[in-house]
Structures are given as structure tokens and as C-alpha cells.
Motif scaffolding. Structure first.
Motif, short mmCIF file in Angstrom:
data_model
loop_
_atom_site.label_atom_id
_atom_site.label_comp_id
_atom_site.label_asym_id
_atom_site.label_seq_id
_atom_site.Cartn_x
_atom_site.Cartn_y
_atom_site.Cartn_z
N PHE A 111 0.85 -1.18 0.00
CA PHE A 111 0.00 0.00 0.00
C PHE A 111 0.89 1.23 0.00
O PHE A 111 2.00 1.23 0.51
CB PHE A 111 -0.99 0.02 1.17
N ALA A 112 0.39 2.28 -0.62
CA ALA A 112 1.15 3.51 -0.77
C ALA A 112 0.19 4.69 -0.76
O ALA A 112 -1.03 4.51 -0.76
CB ALA A 112 1.96 3.48 -2.07
N PHE A 113 0.73 5.89 -0.77
CA PHE A 113 -0.11 7.07 -0.81
C PHE A 113 0.58 8.15 -1.64
O PHE A 113 1.80 8.21 -1.73
CB PHE A 113 -0.42 7.60 0.59
N THR A 114 -0.23 8.97 -2.29
CA THR A 114 0.32 10.10 -3.03
C THR A 114 0.64 11.24 -2.06
O THR A 114 0.11 11.30 -0.95
CB THR A 114 -0.66 10.57 -4.10
N VAL A 115 1.50 12.13 -2.52
CA VAL A 115 1.90 13.28 -1.72
C VAL A 115 0.79 14.33 -1.78
O VAL A 115 0.21 14.60 -2.83
CB VAL A 115 3.22 13.87 -2.23
N CYS A 116 0.49 14.91 -0.64
CA CYS A 116 -0.61 15.86 -0.51
C CYS A 116 -0.27 17.21 -1.16
O CYS A 116 0.86 17.69 -1.08
CB CYS A 116 -0.91 16.06 0.97
N ARG A 145 0.09 -0.96 -11.72
CA ARG A 145 0.68 -2.13 -12.39
C ARG A 145 0.80 -3.33 -11.46
O ARG A 145 0.80 -4.47 -11.91
CB ARG A 145 2.05 -1.77 -12.96
N HIS A 146 0.91 -3.06 -10.17
CA HIS A 146 1.16 -4.15 -9.23
C HIS A 146 -0.02 -4.42 -8.30
O HIS A 146 0.13 -5.17 -7.32
CB HIS A 146 2.42 -3.85 -8.42
N GLY A 147 -1.17 -3.84 -8.59
CA GLY A 147 -2.36 -4.10 -7.78
C GLY A 147 -2.24 -3.62 -6.35
O GLY A 147 -2.86 -4.19 -5.44
N ALA A 148 -1.48 -2.57 -6.12
CA ALA A 148 -1.29 -2.04 -4.78
C ALA A 148 -2.51 -1.23 -4.35
O ALA A 148 -3.26 -0.71 -5.18
CB ALA A 148 -0.04 -1.15 -4.71
N THR A 149 -2.69 -1.12 -3.05
CA THR A 149 -3.72 -0.23 -2.50
C THR A 149 -3.13 1.18 -2.46
O THR A 149 -2.11 1.40 -1.81
CB THR A 149 -4.13 -0.68 -1.09
N LEU A 150 -3.77 2.10 -3.14
CA LEU A 150 -3.27 3.47 -3.21
C LEU A 150 -4.20 4.41 -2.46
O LEU A 150 -5.41 4.44 -2.72
CB LEU A 150 -3.15 3.93 -4.66
N VAL A 151 -3.65 5.16 -1.53
CA VAL A 151 -4.39 6.16 -0.78
C VAL A 151 -4.15 7.51 -1.47
O VAL A 151 -3.03 7.99 -1.52
CB VAL A 151 -3.92 6.22 0.69
N GLU A 152 -5.20 8.08 -2.01
CA GLU A 152 -5.08 9.33 -2.77
C GLU A 152 -5.17 10.52 -1.83
O GLU A 152 -6.24 10.87 -1.34
CB GLU A 152 -6.18 9.40 -3.84
N MET A 153 -4.00 11.15 -1.60
CA MET A 153 -3.93 12.29 -0.69
C MET A 153 -3.75 13.62 -1.41
O MET A 153 -3.84 14.67 -0.77
CB MET A 153 -2.78 12.09 0.31
N ILE A 184 -5.53 5.32 5.31
CA ILE A 184 -4.88 4.05 5.00
C ILE A 184 -5.75 2.89 5.47
O ILE A 184 -5.98 1.92 4.73
CB ILE A 184 -3.49 3.99 5.65
N ILE A 185 -6.24 2.98 6.70
CA ILE A 185 -7.09 1.91 7.23
C ILE A 185 -8.35 1.75 6.39
O ILE A 185 -8.77 0.64 6.05
CB ILE A 185 -7.45 2.21 8.70
#
Length: 201
Positions: A111-116, A145-153, A184-185
Motif C-alpha cells: 500500500f502507498a499514498f500520493t503526496v498531498c 501495475r502491481h495491484g497495490a492499494t493506493l491512498v489518494e492524498m 490508509i485503514i
């Protein structure tokens, strides 16, 4: 037993001076985080490797992550590249691609997140806005590409809060971290990605 991995790799080293100046403050915060996790889940194995991608010893940090065989991994990387004299976003994406491929190839969920987009509330950082936007595009592409969970910030409502950033101007304040943790949760719950228990070595 479930395992958790947080990987805050610096892909190129970035700007070193402010990081050295903040070392004591960040270590103290990390200690508080560890204490909170231990109170909640005393038996949860957890590794954190917030190191630069260039090796500082005989072994690459990613190799150690793979040996730990995590189920769930946070990859937060690329931001320090923006502070280099000549940011190379292609190289940052290549490094992210290699990290994601190695982790997901072993069965971990990333899981990852974009920069705010903090630049309206903090116009002194406005010169970085375009670079941050482009970095976010790379993060989104690799995550997809890798099916990751992305948190859009990037466009999160908290971006305009005047107390979003800590005094160092580089990291979220307690408010920012609390909002990010909640998102994230939520994202992990909605992704319906199970955390495997008892993964064999």
C-alpha cells in the motif's frame, strides 16, 4: 501470525542536511509509534527500514525486507528525490518498479499514498508543486501495475489545513499523520485484501 512492514526508502539520498538536523526529533517520534503498536499488538512482528536505496553496507535494505517475508508493506518513497539538484523521476519510477515487483512477486500486498497538495496552505513550497504532481503520477502508475492499494492524498480536504505540516516543513504534523492513518485503514478495508496469517518461511 500476520506481519507488517513499513519501507520508507530514500531512492537517491535527497537533501541530507535537514534530515541530519531532525534526526533526534524523528527518532523520538519513532519510539512513540513503536510503543503504541506494542500496546495494541504485542506479538506483531514488524520491521521498519527507512534507509536510502544506495547500500550503506554489504546488504541492500530490500534484501532484508524480502527475508522478513512480510504480508503487508508500505512503500513511501521518492519524495527526497525532489530535493536533489536534478530530480530524475524516471529513475525514481524504475526504483519503485523494482521494489514493488520484488515484494508482490513474493506475495506481499503493497500500500502507498500520493503526496498531498499542500501548496495552497504553504505557498513557500510552491516551486515543488509541479514536481510533486509528476511524482504522484509515477506512484499511481507503479501502484496500478502491481495491484497495490493506493491512498489518494493529493486533493484530500485536509490539504488546506494551516496545521497540516510539522515545523520542519517536510513532514505531516500529528494532525496530518492522524488523517493519513485513517485513510490508509479505510483504503485497506475497502480493498478487501486479506492479511495472511502464519505464512510459512
Amino acid at each position: 501470525m500476520a506481519t507488517l512492514r513499513r519501507d520508507g526508502r530514500q531512492l537517491r539520498g535527497g537533501r541530507r542536511r535537514p534530515l541530519r538536523r531532525l534526526r533526534g526529533r524523528l527518532l523520538a517520534r519513532a519510539g512513540r509509534h513503536r510503543a503504541a503498536r506494542r500496546r495494541a499488538r504485542p506479538r506483531l512482528p514488524q520491521h521498519r527500514r527507512g534507509r536510502a536505496a544506495h547500500p550503506r553496507g554489504p546488504r541492500d535494505p530490500l534484501e532484508r525486507v524480502l527475508e522478513f517475508r512480510p504480508d503487508l508493506v508500505n512503500v513511501a518513497a521518492g519524495g527526497n528525490d525532489l530535493f536533489s539538484p536534478s530530480p530524475d523521476l524516471d529513475a525514481a519510477e524504475e526504483n519503485l518498479e523494482a521494489v514493488y515487483a520484488a515484494l508482490t512477486g513474493q506475495g506481499a500486498h503493497v500500500f502507498a499514498f500520493t503526496v498531498c497538495d499542500v501548496f495552497e496552505a504553504f505557498p513557500e513550497f510552491a516551486e515543488l508543486r509541479l514536481l510533486v504532481s509528476r511524482l504522484n503520477d509515477r506512484i499511481r502508475a507503479v501502484a496500478a501495475r502491481h495491484g497495490a492499494t493506493l491512498v489518494e492524498m493529493w486533493d484530500h480536504p485536509v490539504r488546506t489545513s494551516p496545521t497540516l505540516m510539522s515545523a520542519d516543513g517536510m513532514h505531516f504534523s500529528m494532525e496530518g499523520h492522524a488523517v493519513l492513518a485513517g485513510e490508509i485503514i479505510r483504503a485497506l478495508a475497502e480493498s478487501r485484501q486479506p492479511v495472511t496469517a502464519g505464512r510459512p518461511a
